[in-house]
Write a protein that holds these residues in place. Structure first.
Motif, PDB file in Angstrom:
ATOM      1  N   UNK A 117     -70.121 -11.277   8.025  1.00 20.23           N
ATOM      2  CA  UNK A 117     -68.856 -11.955   8.287  1.00 20.23           C
ATOM      3  C   UNK A 117     -67.646 -11.053   8.121  1.00 20.23           C
ATOM      4  N   UNK A 118     -67.838  -9.836   7.635  1.00 15.10           N
ATOM      5  CA  UNK A 118     -66.702  -8.943   7.399  1.00 15.10           C
ATOM      6  C   UNK A 118     -65.978  -8.625   8.700  1.00 15.10           C
ATOM      7  N   UNK A 119     -64.641  -8.779   8.681  1.00 16.91           N
ATOM      8  CA  UNK A 119     -63.856  -8.459   9.883  1.00 16.91           C
ATOM      9  C   UNK A 119     -63.902  -6.977  10.190  1.00 16.91           C
ATOM     10  N   UNK A 120     -64.150  -6.145   9.170  1.00 21.65           N
ATOM     11  CA  UNK A 120     -64.236  -4.705   9.407  1.00 21.65           C
ATOM     12  C   UNK A 120     -65.498  -4.343  10.173  1.00 21.65           C
ATOM     13  N   UNK A 121     -66.462  -5.259  10.218  1.00 21.15           N
ATOM     14  CA  UNK A 121     -67.716  -4.991  10.916  1.00 21.15           C
ATOM     15  C   UNK A 121     -67.705  -5.527  12.336  1.00 21.15           C
ATOM     16  N   UNK A 122     -66.540  -5.956  12.834  1.00 16.95           N
ATOM     17  CA  UNK A 122     -66.428  -6.498  14.184  1.00 16.95           C
ATOM     18  C   UNK A 122     -65.613  -5.530  15.034  1.00 16.95           C
ATOM     19  N   UNK A 123     -66.136  -5.192  16.204  1.00 14.26           N
ATOM     20  CA  UNK A 123     -65.455  -4.274  17.119  1.00 14.26           C
ATOM     21  C   UNK A 123     -65.321  -4.944  18.485  1.00 14.26           C
ATOM     22  N   UNK A 133     -73.783  -0.273  37.328  1.00 12.20           N
ATOM     23  CA  UNK A 133     -73.121  -0.424  38.606  1.00 12.20           C
ATOM     24  C   UNK A 133     -71.811   0.336  38.589  1.00 12.20           C
ATOM     25  N   UNK A 134     -71.330   0.652  39.789  1.00 10.02           N
ATOM     26  CA  UNK A 134     -70.040   1.309  39.908  1.00 10.02           C
ATOM     27  C   UNK A 134     -68.933   0.298  40.175  1.00 10.02           C
ATOM     28  N   UNK A 135     -69.317  -0.919  40.575  1.00 12.41           N
ATOM     29  CA  UNK A 135     -68.305  -1.939  40.836  1.00 12.41           C
ATOM     30  C   UNK A 135     -67.702  -2.412  39.531  1.00 12.41           C
ATOM     31  N   UNK A 136     -66.460  -2.869  39.594  1.00 10.33           N
ATOM     32  CA  UNK A 136     -65.792  -3.387  38.403  1.00 10.33           C
ATOM     33  C   UNK A 136     -66.466  -4.674  37.953  1.00 10.33           C
ATOM     34  N   UNK A 137     -66.644  -4.792  36.649  1.00 12.75           N
ATOM     35  CA  UNK A 137     -67.250  -5.994  36.100  1.00 12.75           C
ATOM     36  C   UNK A 137     -66.212  -7.103  36.023  1.00 12.75           C
ATOM     37  N   UNK A 138     -66.669  -8.361  35.865  1.00 14.38           N
ATOM     38  CA  UNK A 138     -65.707  -9.453  35.699  1.00 14.38           C
ATOM     39  C   UNK A 138     -64.831  -9.223  34.472  1.00 14.38           C
ATOM     40  N   UNK A 139     -63.656  -9.794  34.516  1.00 11.59           N
ATOM     41  CA  UNK A 139     -62.713  -9.636  33.414  1.00 11.59           C
ATOM     42  C   UNK A 139     -63.286 -10.272  32.155  1.00 11.59           C
ATOM     43  N   UNK A 140     -63.122  -9.602  31.020  1.00  9.26           N
ATOM     44  CA  UNK A 140     -63.629 -10.127  29.764  1.00  9.26           C
ATOM     45  C   UNK A 140     -63.692  -9.045  28.707  1.00  9.26           C
ATOM     46  N   UNK A 141     -64.379  -9.346  27.606  1.00  8.82           N
ATOM     47  CA  UNK A 141     -64.481  -8.418  26.480  1.00  8.82           C
ATOM     48  C   UNK A 141     -65.918  -8.385  25.977  1.00  8.82           C
ATOM     49  N   UNK A 142     -66.199  -7.397  25.137  1.00  6.53           N
ATOM     50  CA  UNK A 142     -67.485  -7.296  24.454  1.00  6.53           C
ATOM     51  C   UNK A 142     -67.213  -7.292  22.958  1.00  6.53           C
ATOM     52  N   UNK A 143     -67.822  -8.239  22.250  1.00 11.62           N
ATOM     53  CA  UNK A 143     -67.713  -8.325  20.795  1.00 11.62           C
ATOM     54  C   UNK A 143     -68.978  -7.756  20.171  1.00 11.62           C
ATOM     55  N   UNK A 144     -68.814  -6.869  19.212  1.00  6.53           N
ATOM     56  CA  UNK A 144     -69.949  -6.281  18.509  1.00  6.53           C
ATOM     57  C   UNK A 144     -69.813  -6.567  17.023  1.00  6.53           C
ATOM     58  N   UNK A 145     -70.764  -7.336  16.482  1.00  6.21           N
ATOM     59  CA  UNK A 145     -70.823  -7.638  15.061  1.00  6.21           C
ATOM     60  C   UNK A 145     -71.905  -6.753  14.442  1.00  6.21           C
ATOM     61  N   UNK A 146     -71.526  -5.969  13.448  1.00  5.76           N
ATOM     62  CA  UNK A 146     -72.496  -5.121  12.783  1.00  5.76           C
ATOM     63  C   UNK A 146     -73.168  -5.877  11.638  1.00  5.76           C
TER      64      UNK A 146
END
Length: 299
Positions: A117-123, A133-146
């Motif tokens: 749950x640590x916020x420092x472990x979220x990127x 692919x070389x095409x642009x992906x849909x708009x959005x983000x990637x969340x990584x929880x360690x």
């Protein structure tokens, strides 16, 4: 004032407790509200416990991987469930592997804390290019929880992560289990929360609108300038085509050379004189007329 040793001990203990509380207050865990780049994100509409799973056939049994996660809070500890069959407190994502076999009770064979749950472990990172692919992906983000390593008591342990590809969409859909390789777990989700909002205001003196803003008065000037530029470009191309085709016609039809190649040469020869007459007429029209004392108009 002098203090006894017992008083000093209690004072130091109170100070240590206060420091511990202060340190814990600095990181209350990832709360689903953050900014990235020029956008603000609020993932609280996605709060709550969610479950996704996949099945792997291994006859005569089936392995079922179940991932429980909560983006905005720790997972609840389930009463009545053996502590060995669930992740410990402070876990945001937990993978449980269950072995199923006909005519036998299901067996929990792995319990893996994927994220803390640590916020420092979220990127956070922005989705830029689609995977492979070389095409642009849909708009959005990637969340990584360690998360911690698994298994924690083995020399062959792997650091765990829970990765969520959050795609910008008008409605929530498509929450799926994508992949797990023993270390990185990936999930896919489409939701309005992945779009972001509240872009930073433009610099002072700049009228450039945001990418998602509707066209308004600020864009009319740019469209007008663009249209005028296209008009002059088309006019120039028309002149080039006129002189090119006319010269070719005079050469192929009359065998003309030199200045005789110019189409309608006599007309263009008279253009400077016609322009001079027009300018002279305009100057005489705007020149003030002076009257003499007798009231006659000078001619």
């Amino acid at each position: 004032m002098r203090f006894s040793r017992a008083a000093h001990f209690y004072i130091q203990a109170a100070a240590l407790l206060a420091l511990t509380r202060h340190a814990s207050a600095q990181d209350d865990g990832f709360d689903c509200r953050f900014s990235y780049g020029d956008l603000q994100y609020d993932l609280t509409p996605l709060a709550g416990e969610h479950r996704i799973m996949r099945e792997r056939k291994s006859p005569p049994t089936t392995m079922r991987d179940v991932v429980k996660f909560n983006l905005c809070a720790d997972l609840d500890i389930e009463d009545g469930t053996d502590a060995r069959d669930q992740c410990p407190a402070g876990t945001r994502a937990c993978l449980i592997t269950i072995n199923e076999k006909d005519d036998e009770d299901d067996r929990t064979v792995a319990v893996i804390p994927l994220a803390t749950s640590s916020s420092a472990a979220v990127h956070v990172q922005r989705r830029a290019v689609a995977d492979g692919e070389f095409a642009l992906a849909p708009k959005g983000i990637i969340l990584t929880f360690q998360g911690p390593t698994y298994p924690d008591s083995s020399d062959d342990s792997w650091a765990q992560t829970f990765n969520l590809r959050l795609t910008c969409s008008t409605e929530s859909s498509g929450l799926t289990f994508s992949d797990y390789d023993g270390s990185d777990m990936w999930a896919e989700w489409s939701a309005p929360s992945g779009c972001g909002f509240g872009a930073a205001p433009p610099d002072s003196g700049s009228d450039k609108p945001n990418d998602d803003a509707e066209e308004g008065d600020g864009s009319s000037g740019s469209h007008m300038g663009s249209g005028l530029g296209y008009f002059f470009l088309l006019l120039l191309l028309a002149f080039v085509a006129y002189f090119g085709l006319g010269a070719y016609y005079n050469y192929s039809t009359y065998g003309a050379t030199g200045l005789d190649l110019i189409p309608h040469r006599d007309f263009w020869r008279e253009v400077p004189y016609m322009f001079k007459d027009v300018v002279s007429h305009l100057c005489s029209a705007v020149r003030p007329r002076h009257t003499n004392r007798g009231g006659y108009i000078a001619v």
